[in-house]
Design a protein around this motif. Structure first.
Motif, mmCIF file in Angstrom:
data_model
loop_
_atom_site.group_PDB
_atom_site.id
_atom_site.type_symbol
_atom_site.label_atom_id
_atom_site.label_comp_id
_atom_site.label_asym_id
_atom_site.label_seq_id
_atom_site.Cartn_x
_atom_site.Cartn_y
_atom_site.Cartn_z
ATOM 1 N N MET A 1 -25.334 -4.050 49.571
ATOM 2 C CA MET A 1 -24.718 -2.785 49.943
ATOM 3 C C MET A 1 -23.440 -3.009 50.743
ATOM 4 N N ALA A 2 -23.520 -3.912 51.706
ATOM 5 C CA ALA A 2 -22.354 -4.226 52.536
ATOM 6 C C ALA A 2 -21.240 -4.818 51.691
ATOM 7 N N GLU A 3 -21.616 -5.665 50.725
ATOM 8 C CA GLU A 3 -20.617 -6.278 49.847
ATOM 9 C C GLU A 3 -19.941 -5.218 48.994
ATOM 10 N N ARG A 4 -20.689 -4.260 48.490
ATOM 11 C CA ARG A 4 -20.105 -3.197 47.676
ATOM 12 C C ARG A 4 -19.153 -2.347 48.503
ATOM 13 N N GLU A 5 -19.525 -2.048 49.741
ATOM 14 C CA GLU A 5 -18.657 -1.273 50.625
ATOM 15 C C GLU A 5 -17.372 -2.027 50.922
ATOM 16 N N ARG A 6 -17.481 -3.357 51.072
ATOM 17 C CA ARG A 6 -16.293 -4.173 51.338
ATOM 18 C C ARG A 6 -15.351 -4.119 50.152
ATOM 19 N N ILE A 7 -15.903 -4.227 48.939
ATOM 20 C CA ILE A 7 -15.079 -4.199 47.735
ATOM 21 C C ILE A 7 -14.401 -2.845 47.580
ATOM 22 N N ASN A 8 -15.166 -1.767 47.813
ATOM 23 C CA ASN A 8 -14.617 -0.423 47.650
ATOM 24 C C ASN A 8 -13.595 -0.057 48.715
ATOM 25 N N SER A 9 -13.559 -0.837 49.795
ATOM 26 C CA SER A 9 -12.629 -0.533 50.890
ATOM 27 C C SER A 9 -11.216 -1.032 50.615
ATOM 28 N N VAL A 10 -11.058 -1.897 49.619
ATOM 29 C CA VAL A 10 -9.728 -2.415 49.303
ATOM 30 C C VAL A 10 -9.168 -1.660 48.098
ATOM 31 N N PRO A 11 -7.833 -1.559 47.985
ATOM 32 C CA PRO A 11 -7.253 -0.789 46.878
ATOM 33 C C PRO A 11 -7.484 -1.436 45.517
ATOM 34 N N LEU A 12 -7.656 -0.603 44.512
ATOM 35 C CA LEU A 12 -7.797 -1.080 43.143
ATOM 36 C C LEU A 12 -6.420 -1.474 42.610
ATOM 37 N N VAL A 13 -6.349 -2.638 41.998
ATOM 38 C CA VAL A 13 -5.116 -3.118 41.378
ATOM 39 C C VAL A 13 -5.298 -3.107 39.864
ATOM 40 N N SER A 14 -4.345 -2.519 39.159
ATOM 41 C CA SER A 14 -4.386 -2.487 37.695
ATOM 42 C C SER A 14 -3.452 -3.542 37.134
ATOM 43 N N LEU A 15 -4.021 -4.580 36.527
ATOM 44 C CA LEU A 15 -3.219 -5.604 35.856
ATOM 45 C C LEU A 15 -2.887 -5.095 34.459
ATOM 46 N N ILE A 16 -1.607 -5.065 34.131
ATOM 47 C CA ILE A 16 -1.167 -4.550 32.838
ATOM 48 C C ILE A 16 -0.348 -5.620 32.131
ATOM 49 N N THR A 17 -0.749 -5.954 30.912
ATOM 50 C CA THR A 17 -0.002 -6.931 30.127
ATOM 51 C C THR A 17 0.110 -6.426 28.703
ATOM 52 N N ILE A 18 1.123 -6.927 27.984
ATOM 53 C CA ILE A 18 1.388 -6.481 26.617
ATOM 54 C C ILE A 18 1.110 -7.612 25.638
ATOM 55 N N ASN A 19 0.425 -7.281 24.580
ATOM 56 C CA ASN A 19 0.158 -8.236 23.501
ATOM 57 C C ASN A 19 0.900 -7.801 22.243
ATOM 58 N N TYR A 20 1.555 -8.763 21.600
ATOM 59 C CA TYR A 20 2.190 -8.500 20.310
ATOM 60 C C TYR A 20 2.023 -9.734 19.435
ATOM 61 N N ASN A 21 1.016 -9.695 18.582
ATOM 62 C CA ASN A 21 0.727 -10.792 17.654
ATOM 63 C C ASN A 21 0.485 -12.120 18.364
ATOM 64 N N GLN A 22 -0.089 -12.069 19.564
ATOM 65 C CA GLN A 22 -0.315 -13.291 20.345
ATOM 66 C C GLN A 22 -1.667 -13.244 21.052
ATOM 67 N N ALA A 23 -2.701 -12.913 20.344
ATOM 68 C CA ALA A 23 -4.015 -12.761 20.968
ATOM 69 C C ALA A 23 -4.459 -14.039 21.667
ATOM 70 N N ALA A 24 -4.164 -15.189 21.089
ATOM 71 C CA ALA A 24 -4.588 -16.460 21.696
ATOM 72 C C ALA A 24 -3.899 -16.671 23.043
ATOM 73 N N VAL A 25 -2.604 -16.374 23.107
ATOM 74 C CA VAL A 25 -1.849 -16.519 24.359
ATOM 75 C C VAL A 25 -2.364 -15.525 25.396
ATOM 76 N N THR A 26 -2.594 -14.303 24.957
ATOM 77 C CA THR A 26 -3.103 -13.277 25.868
ATOM 78 C C THR A 26 -4.463 -13.674 26.428
#
Length: 317
Positions: A1-26
């Motif tokens: 419970m404490a661990e979940r509260e710790r995680i929820n206390s920090v901001p969510l970061v959205s990692l965004i990347t683009i794939n174009y015919n490079q699934a292996a690299v992605t």
């Protein structure tokens, strides 16, 4: 419970990347995100109309928690990232090229400047080359010359000996890896999609700064970049977009006497020199790309950015 509260206390970061015919690299990038120590982030892969749908390979493969957003057309770098933001839930958007690999404390380090200065809108890490892991690609940017339209990244090609380990405000973000606050996007706006490829992060940097935000180079954060896998180290496509978009960037962001000087310089020196080199080497496809890049400007109306370089920035309170 404490661990979940710790995680929820920090901001969510959205990692965004683009794939174009490079699934292996992605997938190599996605594999590297397993090293991240930061406890709360989501990963969004925008597929820019690849020939084969990479969803099964990514989601039903080893990365079931990754969200794949399929576009029916190739939206380019700016359009693809804008689409990714529409599906992101985070307080911060971390845009990174699919040909990068992260380091364990990257997100933690990138978030630090935001905590101390609300005027910061974009934070970029130090970037080194993946194949030459001690060589710097980016450690901030030098100011733009309004007369030549030229700038370059600090430390480019230098062996990292700690000479750029001082963090601070810089002039431009690097498109390979940049963390942007949702607030900066809400106030400054999304990327301009007319660029498609190249110069879009420079244009966006100016746009975000005109909204009153700063761009920050965080020396303690590190990422590795394989660079130019998408279009190759030299190609007609690269020549076309670099030529077209350098002029587009200046026309959108500079006005008056500096713009006239730039146009004179660009057409009389930079373009003439490039055309001569391509002609001598018999690179006719490159020469044609150069011509098409210039013709584009006579057939498209340019939408100028609000508040060009000569205008003061709007203060953020």
């Amino acid at each position: 419970m404490a661990e979940r509260e710790r995680i929820n206390s920090v901001p969510l970061v959205s990692l965004i990347t683009i794939n174009y015919n490079q699934a292996a690299v992605t997938c190599q990038l996605l594999e590297s995100t397993r090293r991240l120590k930061y406890p709360r982030f989501e990963v969004i892969v925008v597929d820019n109309a690849s020939k084969e749908d990479p969803t099964d390979r990514i989601v039903k493969g080893r990365y079931p928690n990754v969200k794949v957003v399929r576009s029916s057309e190739n939206l380019g770098f700016s359009g693809g990232n804008n689409l990714g933001m529409q599906h992101a839930r985070g307080a911060y958007f971390f845009f990174l090229n699919n040909d990068t690999e992260v380091t364990p404390d990257l997100l933690d380090q990138l978030l630090e400047p935001f905590k101390t200065n609300p005027a910061i809108g974009i934070v970029c890490p130090k970037i080194r080359y993946f194949d030459q892991p001690t060589v710097i690609q980016y450690a901030g940017y030098f100011p733009l010359s309004k007369f030549t339209g030229r700038t370059w990244s600090i430390g480019l090609g230098e062996t990292d000996k700690g000479q750029y380990d001082r963090s601070g405000v810089t002039d431009f973000a690097h498109g390979a890896a940049m963390m942007v606050s949702r607030r900066a996007v809400e106030i400054g706006g999304a990327m301009d999609e007319s660029f498609f490829l190249y110069y879009e992060e420079l244009d966006w940097s100016m746009q975000i700064q005109r909204a009153g935000f700063q761009i920050y180079y965080q020396a303690a954060a590190l990422i590795y970049h394989k660079e130019s896998i998408s279009v190759g180290k030299a190609s007609p496509m690269k020549v076309y977009y670099l030529t077209r978009n350098r002029l587009l960037f200046m026309r959108r962001n500079v006005s008056g006497f500096p713009l006239y000087v730039f146009i004179l310089y660009y057409f009389c020196f930079a373009l003439t020199k490039a055309a001569f080199v391509y002609a001598v080497k018999g690179q006719l496809t490159y020469l044609n790309a150069l011509k098409n890049a210039i013709v584009w400007h006579f057939t498209h109306k340019i939408r100028r950015s609000k508040n060009n370089l000569s205008s003061p920035a709007v203060a953020v309170t």
